[in-house]
Design a protein around this motif. Sequence first.
Motif, PDB file in Angstrom:
ATOM      1  N   VAL A  50     -56.191   4.851 -31.972  1.00  0.00           N
ATOM      2  CA  VAL A  50     -56.941   5.854 -31.213  1.00  0.00           C
ATOM      3  C   VAL A  50     -57.411   6.982 -32.153  1.00  0.00           C
ATOM      4  O   VAL A  50     -56.644   7.458 -32.994  1.00  0.00           O
ATOM      5  CB  VAL A  50     -56.014   6.451 -30.130  1.00  0.00           C
ATOM      6  CG1 VAL A  50     -56.719   7.515 -29.318  1.00  0.00           C
ATOM      7  CG2 VAL A  50     -55.463   5.350 -29.232  1.00  0.00           C
ATOM      8  N   SER A  51     -58.649   7.433 -31.984  1.00  0.00           N
ATOM      9  CA  SER A  51     -59.169   8.512 -32.825  1.00  0.00           C
ATOM     10  C   SER A  51     -58.413   9.814 -32.560  1.00  0.00           C
ATOM     11  O   SER A  51     -57.908  10.032 -31.455  1.00  0.00           O
ATOM     12  CB  SER A  51     -60.661   8.735 -32.537  1.00  0.00           C
ATOM     13  OG  SER A  51     -61.399   7.612 -32.917  1.00  0.00           O
ATOM     14  N   PRO A  52     -58.322  10.697 -33.559  1.00  0.00           N
ATOM     15  CA  PRO A  52     -57.575  11.946 -33.413  1.00  0.00           C
ATOM     16  C   PRO A  52     -58.452  13.102 -32.938  1.00  0.00           C
ATOM     17  O   PRO A  52     -59.551  13.304 -33.454  1.00  0.00           O
ATOM     18  CB  PRO A  52     -57.094  12.221 -34.845  1.00  0.00           C
ATOM     19  CG  PRO A  52     -58.138  11.588 -35.708  1.00  0.00           C
ATOM     20  CD  PRO A  52     -58.805  10.502 -34.935  1.00  0.00           C
ATOM     21  N   LEU A  71     -61.434  -4.887 -30.438  1.00  0.00           N
ATOM     22  CA  LEU A  71     -60.250  -4.055 -30.210  1.00  0.00           C
ATOM     23  C   LEU A  71     -60.273  -2.881 -31.182  1.00  0.00           C
ATOM     24  O   LEU A  71     -60.083  -3.023 -32.368  1.00  0.00           O
ATOM     25  CB  LEU A  71     -58.969  -4.875 -30.422  1.00  0.00           C
ATOM     26  CG  LEU A  71     -57.676  -4.116 -30.092  1.00  0.00           C
ATOM     27  CD1 LEU A  71     -57.593  -3.774 -28.622  1.00  0.00           C
ATOM     28  CD2 LEU A  71     -56.463  -4.917 -30.500  1.00  0.00           C
ATOM     29  N   HIS A  72     -60.479  -1.718 -30.628  1.00  0.00           N
ATOM     30  CA  HIS A  72     -60.721  -0.552 -31.458  1.00  0.00           C
ATOM     31  C   HIS A  72     -60.304   0.645 -30.632  1.00  0.00           C
ATOM     32  O   HIS A  72     -60.237   0.539 -29.427  1.00  0.00           O
ATOM     33  CB  HIS A  72     -62.222  -0.501 -31.743  1.00  0.00           C
ATOM     34  CG  HIS A  72     -62.542   0.124 -33.057  1.00  0.00           C
ATOM     35  ND1 HIS A  72     -62.448  -0.559 -34.223  1.00  0.00           N
ATOM     36  CD2 HIS A  72     -62.957   1.372 -33.377  1.00  0.00           C
ATOM     37  CE1 HIS A  72     -62.801   0.243 -35.216  1.00  0.00           C
ATOM     38  NE2 HIS A  72     -63.116   1.427 -34.734  1.00  0.00           N
ATOM     39  N   TYR A  73     -60.056   1.761 -31.258  1.00  0.00           N
ATOM     40  CA  TYR A  73     -59.683   2.944 -30.492  1.00  0.00           C
ATOM     41  C   TYR A  73     -58.491   2.638 -29.582  1.00  0.00           C
ATOM     42  O   TYR A  73     -58.399   3.143 -28.477  1.00  0.00           O
ATOM     43  CB  TYR A  73     -60.840   3.430 -29.598  1.00  0.00           C
ATOM     44  CG  TYR A  73     -62.192   3.492 -30.251  1.00  0.00           C
ATOM     45  CD1 TYR A  73     -62.495   4.536 -31.117  1.00  0.00           C
ATOM     46  CD2 TYR A  73     -63.163   2.544 -29.991  1.00  0.00           C
ATOM     47  CE1 TYR A  73     -63.735   4.610 -31.723  1.00  0.00           C
ATOM     48  CE2 TYR A  73     -64.414   2.618 -30.588  1.00  0.00           C
ATOM     49  CZ  TYR A  73     -64.691   3.648 -31.446  1.00  0.00           C
ATOM     50  OH  TYR A  73     -65.908   3.726 -32.041  1.00  0.00           O
ATOM     51  N   ALA A  74     -57.588   1.755 -30.043  1.00  0.00           N
ATOM     52  CA  ALA A  74     -56.590   1.230 -29.111  1.00  0.00           C
ATOM     53  C   ALA A  74     -55.208   1.853 -29.279  1.00  0.00           C
ATOM     54  O   ALA A  74     -54.732   2.052 -30.388  1.00  0.00           O
ATOM     55  CB  ALA A  74     -56.485  -0.280 -29.283  1.00  0.00           C
TER      56      ALA A  74
HETATM   57 MG    MG Z   1     -63.257   5.353 -36.033  1.00  0.00          MG
END
Ligand code: MG
Length: 339
Positions: free
Chosen positions: A163-165, A242-245
Amino acid sequence: MPRVVQPSDDMIAEASRRLRAGEVVALPTETVYGLGADTLSEAAIECVYQLKGRPFNNPLIAHVLDWNQAQSILDFGFWNLDSPTPVQPIIQNVRSKIQQLTHAFWPGPLTLVLPKSDRVPPRATAGLSTIALRAPSHPVARRLLQAFGGPISAPSANRSGHVSPTTAQHVRDDFSSEADLLILDGGPCALGIESTVLDLTSFPPRVLRPGSVTVEQLRGIIPDVEAPPIATQAASPGTTALHYAPRTPAELIASSQLHERLQHSTGPMAVLALDVTGIAPPHRAIVMPRSPAEYAQSLYRALREADSLNCVRILIEQPPAHDELWRAIHDRLRRATAV
Ligand code: MG
Ligand code: TXA
């Protein structure tokens, strides 16, 4: 533990000195925190990929102060604009269109993909002949760009795929083993989801990632901008479904099915809910705002919080989809819940 510092003038100077020495520095932007390095240093760029565990085929966004600085790493020779027969199809008056876009949306959450100059090392763009760039509006990012005096490449400051910060603490959590990492604390990010990415080198221009600058706004300047529907949207280069997971399995669920799912669950669920009534222990409710801007702002914080609750699953109550910011939010939710 990495060092989280307030962005005093001294600390901005220290961060800039580190960038010049080819080191990596975490900085706030109005969208999410970034892991910054000197765009023109191959070795520094390499450090970013290694630190993130990012696949080398996923290109980075370069951050610039303004259009002037952007031009120092672009080369429109790629388009052969003076030739009567362009090398490839291109929108009419491309220079004037770019000027209108940067005038309307910079500094801010719009990333433009444009032809890059040879000054930029191949690693910084994953070998592509194009570069993604934007001018952030966050004052701390701008002070750092000013002090450093050159473009700063920065992917979101999370371990690859996570997950992005949206706070300095999130960056610290992801990179807790990096004792040398300096993190400039610029407070919680105002927008909370990553910038809109518009590829101006494809014809017609195409939105590769939806964000706070909407397709409708872009079409006000370039009417034929293409935006593939979310479900079929080809990911930007190098990004997987699957990203930002979060680490706990996450699932989108219709409001009408939520309570039944909770009743039949074998373990505690963390629920990102628009309406938390009836969600009782052992389940945990995280209340989500109903306005899309506030939802976007709190989404990654909520996913990280849900992930920390030791639940068997995260259920995300399906938000509305009737406007464009909700569309960008759905894009992130789809990736956070992909299997
Ligand atoms: Mg990114
Ligand atoms: O809001 C944001 O854009 C944040 C902050 C830190 O500025 N940055 C960010 O970076 O989200 P990152 O690395 O997580 O995402 C960069 C996106 C990826 O989807 C990548 O594929 C795309 O931009 N991208 C970068 N260079 C590109 C290029 N030359 N052509 C097409 N897409 C590109």
